[in-house]
Design a protein around this motif. Structure first.
Motif, PDB file in Angstrom:
ATOM      1  N   VAL B  12       0.863  -1.176   0.000  1.00 49.62           N
ATOM      2  CA  VAL B  12       0.000   0.000   0.000  1.00 49.62           C
ATOM      3  C   VAL B  12       0.897   1.222   0.000  1.00 49.62           C
ATOM      4  O   VAL B  12       1.809   1.337   0.833  1.00 49.62           O
ATOM      5  CB  VAL B  12      -0.933   0.029   1.233  1.00 49.62           C
ATOM      6  CG1 VAL B  12      -1.785   1.300   1.199  1.00 49.62           C
ATOM      7  CG2 VAL B  12      -1.827  -1.206   1.267  1.00 49.62           C
ATOM      8  N   ASP B  38      -5.774  -5.273 -14.638  1.00 43.39           N
ATOM      9  CA  ASP B  38      -6.866  -4.541 -14.031  1.00 43.39           C
ATOM     10  C   ASP B  38      -8.179  -5.182 -14.421  1.00 43.39           C
ATOM     11  O   ASP B  38      -8.300  -5.748 -15.524  1.00 43.39           O
ATOM     12  CB  ASP B  38      -6.846  -3.079 -14.494  1.00 43.39           C
ATOM     13  CG  ASP B  38      -5.517  -2.413 -14.197  1.00 43.39           C
ATOM     14  OD1 ASP B  38      -4.765  -2.100 -15.130  1.00 43.39           O
ATOM     15  OD2 ASP B  38      -5.239  -2.221 -13.005  1.00 43.39           O
ATOM     16  N   PRO B  83      -3.098   6.917  -7.810  1.00 42.08           N
ATOM     17  CA  PRO B  83      -4.186   5.938  -7.638  1.00 42.08           C
ATOM     18  C   PRO B  83      -4.453   5.103  -8.876  1.00 42.08           C
ATOM     19  O   PRO B  83      -4.869   3.944  -8.769  1.00 42.08           O
ATOM     20  CB  PRO B  83      -5.381   6.828  -7.275  1.00 42.08           C
ATOM     21  CG  PRO B  83      -4.772   8.015  -6.589  1.00 42.08           C
ATOM     22  CD  PRO B  83      -3.485   8.267  -7.333  1.00 42.08           C
ATOM     23  N   THR B  86      -2.971   1.609  -9.039  1.00 42.24           N
ATOM     24  CA  THR B  86      -3.524   0.502  -8.248  1.00 42.24           C
ATOM     25  C   THR B  86      -3.838  -0.636  -9.196  1.00 42.24           C
ATOM     26  O   THR B  86      -4.619  -0.476 -10.140  1.00 42.24           O
ATOM     27  CB  THR B  86      -4.789   0.949  -7.503  1.00 42.24           C
ATOM     28  OG1 THR B  86      -4.431   1.923  -6.525  1.00 42.24           O
ATOM     29  CG2 THR B  86      -5.465  -0.238  -6.829  1.00 42.24           C
ATOM     30  N   SER B  87      -3.213  -1.786  -8.951  1.00 46.43           N
ATOM     31  CA  SER B  87      -3.341  -2.892  -9.900  1.00 46.43           C
ATOM     32  C   SER B  87      -2.632  -4.117  -9.332  1.00 46.43           C
ATOM     33  O   SER B  87      -2.034  -4.080  -8.254  1.00 46.43           O
ATOM     34  CB  SER B  87      -2.700  -2.495 -11.238  1.00 46.43           C
ATOM     35  OG  SER B  87      -2.943  -3.480 -12.233  1.00 46.43           O
ATOM     36  N   THR B 112      -1.839  -1.148  -3.952  1.00 52.14           N
ATOM     37  CA  THR B 112      -2.917  -0.187  -3.750  1.00 52.14           C
ATOM     38  C   THR B 112      -2.281   1.170  -3.486  1.00 52.14           C
ATOM     39  O   THR B 112      -1.403   1.290  -2.621  1.00 52.14           O
ATOM     40  CB  THR B 112      -3.808  -0.573  -2.558  1.00 52.14           C
ATOM     41  OG1 THR B 112      -4.376  -1.865  -2.806  1.00 52.14           O
ATOM     42  CG2 THR B 112      -4.929   0.437  -2.382  1.00 52.14           C
ATOM     43  N   VAL B 113      -2.736   2.164  -4.241  1.00 46.65           N
ATOM     44  CA  VAL B 113      -2.243   3.531  -4.039  1.00 46.65           C
ATOM     45  C   VAL B 113      -3.413   4.379  -3.549  1.00 46.65           C
ATOM     46  O   VAL B 113      -4.443   4.475  -4.203  1.00 46.65           O
ATOM     47  CB  VAL B 113      -1.665   4.121  -5.333  1.00 46.65           C
ATOM     48  CG1 VAL B 113      -1.119   5.527  -5.075  1.00 46.65           C
ATOM     49  CG2 VAL B 113      -0.581   3.227  -5.900  1.00 46.65           C
ATOM     50  N   THR B 114      -3.221   4.977  -2.376  1.00 43.76           N
ATOM     51  CA  THR B 114      -4.319   5.750  -1.782  1.00 43.76           C
ATOM     52  C   THR B 114      -4.086   7.251  -1.909  1.00 43.76           C
ATOM     53  O   THR B 114      -2.973   7.689  -2.214  1.00 43.76           O
ATOM     54  CB  THR B 114      -4.469   5.396  -0.306  1.00 43.76           C
ATOM     55  OG1 THR B 114      -3.241   5.722   0.368  1.00 43.76           O
ATOM     56  CG2 THR B 114      -4.749   3.906  -0.119  1.00 43.76           C
TER      57      THR B 114
END
Lengths: 114, 114
Positions: B12, B38, B83, B86-87, B112-114
């Motif tokens: 993350v 994805d 974000p 995210t993949s 996961t990129v928040t």
């Protein structure tokens, strides 16, 4: 037309049944064809290559139809363990997909039901 | 024989952070590649390498860098995470030059990129 197209499914099939699905490709000069299997949250793994004359591996049969530009996968006597996503992979030359030109379909989701 | 290994399995990140996804193979394969997967998009090629010291861009290279200092290792660097990155990332390797050869995938890194 997309380079490699597959019906995403899901295909819901009772255990023991025969199921078949196709994959169409757009470049008639494509040279190599494969079926990969991907289990949920796992990496793809080669199921079988597809040869011009068609080939069989146990319950699995793969065929190539160059005239209509599609490959097919037939699964006989389906097992619960066959539930997975099946990826069609094609090598169209000069596709821009990298040096190997491998182009992946988005996959067909198969669910074998008890 | 470990095949293709990837670390970490899960990560993350916050937007703007950088990190390196590691990939190694012990099969002496010349060809290595990075894909992202994805939902609804299938596997897309990010970067690839045909041998040590040689890399090139795939279909979706923006935001990623690679290097290939040895035959075994092919790290993927995210320069400034977004974000949209995210993949699930898969590293793969195979023998170069023969398209009928099997492509081996690592187990994947879920980012996961928040």
């Amino acid at each position: 037309r997309k380079e490699v197209e597959q019906d995403p499914g899901p295909f819901n099939v009772p255990e023991g049944a025969t199921v078949a699905f196709n994959c169409t490709y757009s470049n008639s000069a494509s040279q190599s064809f494969f079926w990969y299997r991907q289990d949920c949250r796992k990496e793809p793994k080669l199921l079988m290559s597809v040869y011009s004359s068609g080939n069989e591996d146990g319950r699995f049969t793969a065929q190539l139809n160059r005239a209509s530009q599609y490959i097919s996968l037939l699964i006989r006597d389906s097992k619960l363990s066959d539930s997975a996503t099946y990826l069609c992979v094609v090598n169209p030359p000069y596709s821009g997909g990298g040096a190997d030109g491998l182009t992946f379909g988005k996959g067909t989701h198969l669910i074998i039901q008890p | 024989n470990a095949g293709v290994t990837q670390t970490p399995k899960f990560q993350v990140l916050k937007t703007g952070q950088s990190m390196t996804l590691q990939c190694a193979q012990d099969m002496n394969h010349e060809y290595m590649s990075w894909y992202r997967q994805d939902p609804g998009m299938g596997l897309r090629l990010i970067h690839y390498s045909v041998g040590a010291g040689i890399t090139d861009q795939g279909e979706v290279p923006n935001g990623y860098n690679v290097s290939r200092s040895t035959t075994e290792d092919f790290p993927l660097r995210l320069l400034s995470a977004a974000p949209s990155q995210t993949s699930v990332y898969f590293c793969a390797s195979r023998v170069s030059g023969r398209l009928s050869y099997e492509q081996y995938f690592g187990p994947g890194t879920r980012l996961t990129v928040t």
